[in-house]
Design a protein around this motif. Sequence first.
Motif, PDB file in Angstrom:
ATOM      1  N   HIS A 144       5.115  30.894 -18.825  1.00 37.69           N
ATOM      2  CA  HIS A 144       5.215  29.608 -19.416  1.00 37.69           C
ATOM      3  C   HIS A 144       3.773  28.745 -18.923  1.00 37.69           C
ATOM      4  N   LEU A 145       2.700  29.380 -19.041  1.00 39.51           N
ATOM      5  CA  LEU A 145       1.198  29.026 -18.504  1.00 39.51           C
ATOM      6  C   LEU A 145       0.665  28.175 -19.810  1.00 39.51           C
ATOM      7  N   GLU A 146       0.262  26.955 -19.654  1.00 40.88           N
ATOM      8  CA  GLU A 146      -0.458  26.482 -20.742  1.00 40.88           C
ATOM      9  C   GLU A 146      -1.703  27.186 -20.883  1.00 40.88           C
ATOM     10  N   PRO A 147      -2.109  27.370 -22.302  1.00 40.34           N
ATOM     11  CA  PRO A 147      -3.359  28.007 -22.516  1.00 40.34           C
ATOM     12  C   PRO A 147      -4.602  27.146 -22.613  1.00 40.34           C
ATOM     13  N   GLU A 148      -4.723  26.692 -21.257  1.00 39.59           N
ATOM     14  CA  GLU A 148      -6.172  25.855 -20.919  1.00 39.59           C
ATOM     15  C   GLU A 148      -7.014  26.836 -20.824  1.00 39.59           C
ATOM     16  N   ALA A 149      -8.256  26.528 -21.239  1.00 39.08           N
ATOM     17  CA  ALA A 149      -9.434  27.457 -20.766  1.00 39.08           C
ATOM     18  C   ALA A 149      -9.547  27.707 -19.325  1.00 39.08           C
ATOM     19  N   GLY A 150      -9.620  26.996 -18.656  1.00 40.23           N
ATOM     20  CA  GLY A 150      -9.791  27.333 -17.103  1.00 40.23           C
ATOM     21  C   GLY A 150      -8.612  28.188 -16.646  1.00 40.23           C
ATOM     22  N   ALA A 151      -7.516  28.049 -16.976  1.00 44.24           N
ATOM     23  CA  ALA A 151      -6.335  28.775 -16.527  1.00 44.24           C
ATOM     24  C   ALA A 151      -6.469  30.276 -17.137  1.00 44.24           C
ATOM     25  N   MET A 152      -6.917  30.225 -18.428  1.00 41.22           N
ATOM     26  CA  MET A 152      -7.064  31.903 -19.270  1.00 41.22           C
ATOM     27  C   MET A 152      -8.562  32.266 -18.383  1.00 41.22           C
TER      28      MET A 152
ATOM     29  N   LEU B 215      -8.646  34.299 -22.279  1.00 39.72           N
ATOM     30  CA  LEU B 215      -9.288  33.000 -23.054  1.00 39.72           C
ATOM     31  C   LEU B 215      -9.522  33.419 -24.496  1.00 39.72           C
ATOM     32  N   LEU B 216      -9.784  34.459 -24.987  1.00 44.74           N
ATOM     33  CA  LEU B 216     -10.250  34.673 -26.621  1.00 44.74           C
ATOM     34  C   LEU B 216      -8.954  34.681 -27.321  1.00 44.74           C
ATOM     35  N   ALA B 217      -7.715  35.291 -26.675  1.00 48.98           N
ATOM     36  CA  ALA B 217      -6.645  35.512 -27.202  1.00 48.98           C
ATOM     37  C   ALA B 217      -5.788  33.811 -27.307  1.00 48.98           C
ATOM     38  N   SER B 218      -6.197  33.213 -26.602  1.00 52.71           N
ATOM     39  CA  SER B 218      -5.627  31.898 -26.367  1.00 52.71           C
ATOM     40  C   SER B 218      -6.292  30.847 -27.349  1.00 52.71           C
ATOM     41  N   ARG B 219      -7.644  30.997 -27.581  1.00 52.77           N
ATOM     42  CA  ARG B 219      -8.444  30.289 -28.678  1.00 52.77           C
ATOM     43  C   ARG B 219      -8.228  30.769 -30.049  1.00 52.77           C
ATOM     44  N   LEU B 220      -8.042  32.149 -30.403  1.00 52.07           N
ATOM     45  CA  LEU B 220      -7.777  32.645 -31.392  1.00 52.07           C
ATOM     46  C   LEU B 220      -6.322  32.403 -31.836  1.00 52.07           C
ATOM     47  N   GLY B 221      -5.398  32.549 -31.020  1.00 51.03           N
ATOM     48  CA  GLY B 221      -4.030  32.304 -31.481  1.00 51.03           C
ATOM     49  C   GLY B 221      -3.838  30.701 -31.831  1.00 51.03           C
ATOM     50  N   SER B 222      -4.441  29.713 -31.179  1.00 53.72           N
ATOM     51  CA  SER B 222      -4.148  28.639 -31.391  1.00 53.72           C
ATOM     52  C   SER B 222      -5.067  27.938 -32.656  1.00 53.72           C
ATOM     53  N   GLY B 223      -6.189  28.849 -33.061  1.00 53.76           N
ATOM     54  CA  GLY B 223      -6.999  28.176 -34.216  1.00 53.76           C
ATOM     55  C   GLY B 223      -8.190  27.601 -33.426  1.00 53.76           C
ATOM     56  N   ARG B 224      -8.197  27.158 -32.226  1.00 57.12           N
ATOM     57  CA  ARG B 224      -9.426  26.718 -31.653  1.00 57.12           C
ATOM     58  C   ARG B 224     -10.496  27.705 -31.465  1.00 57.12           C
ATOM     59  N   ARG B 225     -11.713  27.115 -31.612  1.00 59.54           N
ATOM     60  CA  ARG B 225     -12.890  28.234 -31.601  1.00 59.54           C
ATOM     61  C   ARG B 225     -13.899  27.654 -30.704  1.00 59.54           C
TER      62      ARG B 225
END
Length: 135
Positions: free
Chosen positions: A63-71, A125-135
């Motif tokens: 349950h970790l928010e996929p924020e850039a700093g955390a990733m 970080l890459l997986a959180s960005r690609l998984g959410s559609g953010r680039r």
Amino acid sequence: MKKIALAAIIYFAIVFGAGFLLGPIRVLVLEPRLGTLTAVLCEAPLLLAVMILAARWVPRAVHLEPEAGAMVAVGLAALILQQAADLMVGALLRGLSVAVQLARFQSAEGGIYAALLLLFAAMPLLASRLGSGRR
């Protein structure tokens, strides 16, 4: 911070565990038949797939928010754990000194390993960005 540490430990454990299982197959089965470089090239896509799957699953599991700093923190902490474990395994199970282990980065297969390490650190970080559609 607790969730980041937990995510890093789980991510490390999954990927390191896969590498720990694949390593003997690479060294004992593939390397004698195919050579070191080809064996590493055979193993790399499997490790990359495990990294992608683990990097996508672990943050959700804790349950970790996929924020850039955390990733980024998850990836870097997992890399530190991975390198410590890799050096210990090399020394204790294979009898390799730290100098010998570091020298392998100068070979072609060491370059592939280094690229995998960079991807390992970056994958949360890459997986959180690609998984959410953010680039």
